[in-house]
Design a protein around this motif. Sequence first.
Motif, short mmCIF file in Angstrom:
data_model
loop_
_atom_site.label_atom_id
_atom_site.label_comp_id
_atom_site.label_asym_id
_atom_site.label_seq_id
_atom_site.Cartn_x
_atom_site.Cartn_y
_atom_site.Cartn_z
N MET A 1 0.85 -1.17 0.00
CA MET A 1 0.00 0.00 0.00
C MET A 1 0.90 1.23 0.00
N GLU A 2 0.50 2.22 -0.78
CA GLU A 2 1.19 3.51 -0.79
C GLU A 2 0.24 4.54 -0.18
N ILE A 3 0.77 5.35 0.72
CA ILE A 3 -0.03 6.38 1.38
C ILE A 3 0.64 7.72 1.14
N LEU A 4 -0.12 8.64 0.57
CA LEU A 4 0.37 10.00 0.35
C LEU A 4 -0.39 10.93 1.27
N ILE A 5 0.36 11.78 1.94
CA ILE A 5 -0.25 12.79 2.82
C ILE A 5 0.09 14.14 2.24
N HIS A 6 -0.93 14.83 1.73
CA HIS A 6 -0.76 16.16 1.14
C HIS A 6 -0.99 17.19 2.25
N LYS A 25 9.20 6.24 9.44
CA LYS A 25 10.23 5.20 9.54
C LYS A 25 9.61 3.90 10.06
N ARG A 26 8.78 3.99 11.08
CA ARG A 26 8.13 2.80 11.63
C ARG A 26 7.17 2.18 10.62
N LEU A 27 6.48 3.01 9.87
CA LEU A 27 5.52 2.53 8.87
C LEU A 27 6.19 1.84 7.69
N SER A 28 7.47 2.12 7.47
CA SER A 28 8.17 1.56 6.30
C SER A 28 8.19 0.04 6.31
N ALA A 29 7.98 -0.58 7.46
CA ALA A 29 7.91 -2.03 7.54
C ALA A 29 6.61 -2.57 6.93
N PHE A 30 5.60 -1.70 6.78
CA PHE A 30 4.29 -2.15 6.35
C PHE A 30 3.84 -1.56 5.01
N CYS A 31 4.25 -0.33 4.72
CA CYS A 31 3.76 0.36 3.53
C CYS A 31 4.72 1.51 3.20
N ILE A 71 -8.57 0.55 6.40
CA ILE A 71 -7.37 0.42 5.57
C ILE A 71 -7.32 -0.97 4.93
N GLU A 72 -7.62 -1.98 5.74
CA GLU A 72 -7.63 -3.34 5.21
C GLU A 72 -8.69 -3.51 4.13
N GLU A 73 -9.86 -2.95 4.37
CA GLU A 73 -10.97 -3.01 3.40
C GLU A 73 -10.58 -2.34 2.08
N ALA A 126 -2.79 1.70 13.22
CA ALA A 126 -3.63 0.82 12.40
C ALA A 126 -2.83 -0.37 11.88
N TYR A 127 -1.62 -0.11 11.41
CA TYR A 127 -0.81 -1.21 10.88
C TYR A 127 -0.33 -2.16 11.98
N THR A 128 -0.12 -1.65 13.19
CA THR A 128 0.24 -2.57 14.27
C THR A 128 -0.96 -3.46 14.62
#
Length: 137
Positions: A1-6, A25-31, A71-73, A126-128
């Motif tokens: 998944m790619e997440i962009l925050i504008h 940095k922590r999210l890089s393990a998931f997306c 997010i999963e949906e 959410a990813y945890t």
Amino acid sequence: MEILIHVEKKKLDSAYTKAVAEYIKRLSAFCRVKCIYYKDFSKLELQNSSACFRVVPGTDTISSEEFAAKIEELGLSGYSRIEFVVADPATVYDLDIAKFSPFSLSGFTMSIDLTTVVLTEQLYRAYTILNHITYHK
């Protein structure tokens, strides 16, 4: 998944920048997460294939578990990119509102800096949840 925050700000204040960088940095393990900063949103281009949300204050907040499920949906529905817009509420209403679903992190009105930090923290939370990882150590 790619997440962009504008983010409608040239750059965040330094303390907030460090917090956002830590969560990314922590999210890089998931997306993949990327914050894109704008002086104004006239150059904002959203992908038609993205799920797009505008972060607004409001009473329709959802729990961390519900956010994780959303997010999963989205991923299961075929979306590979989620885009969030963090801006002054007046600016958000100037944008093409039909492209966005409102998303409320809190009933409080927060600064753009704090909203960006809270959004990245909630994404990490959410990813945890989705990966059955203990959030608090």
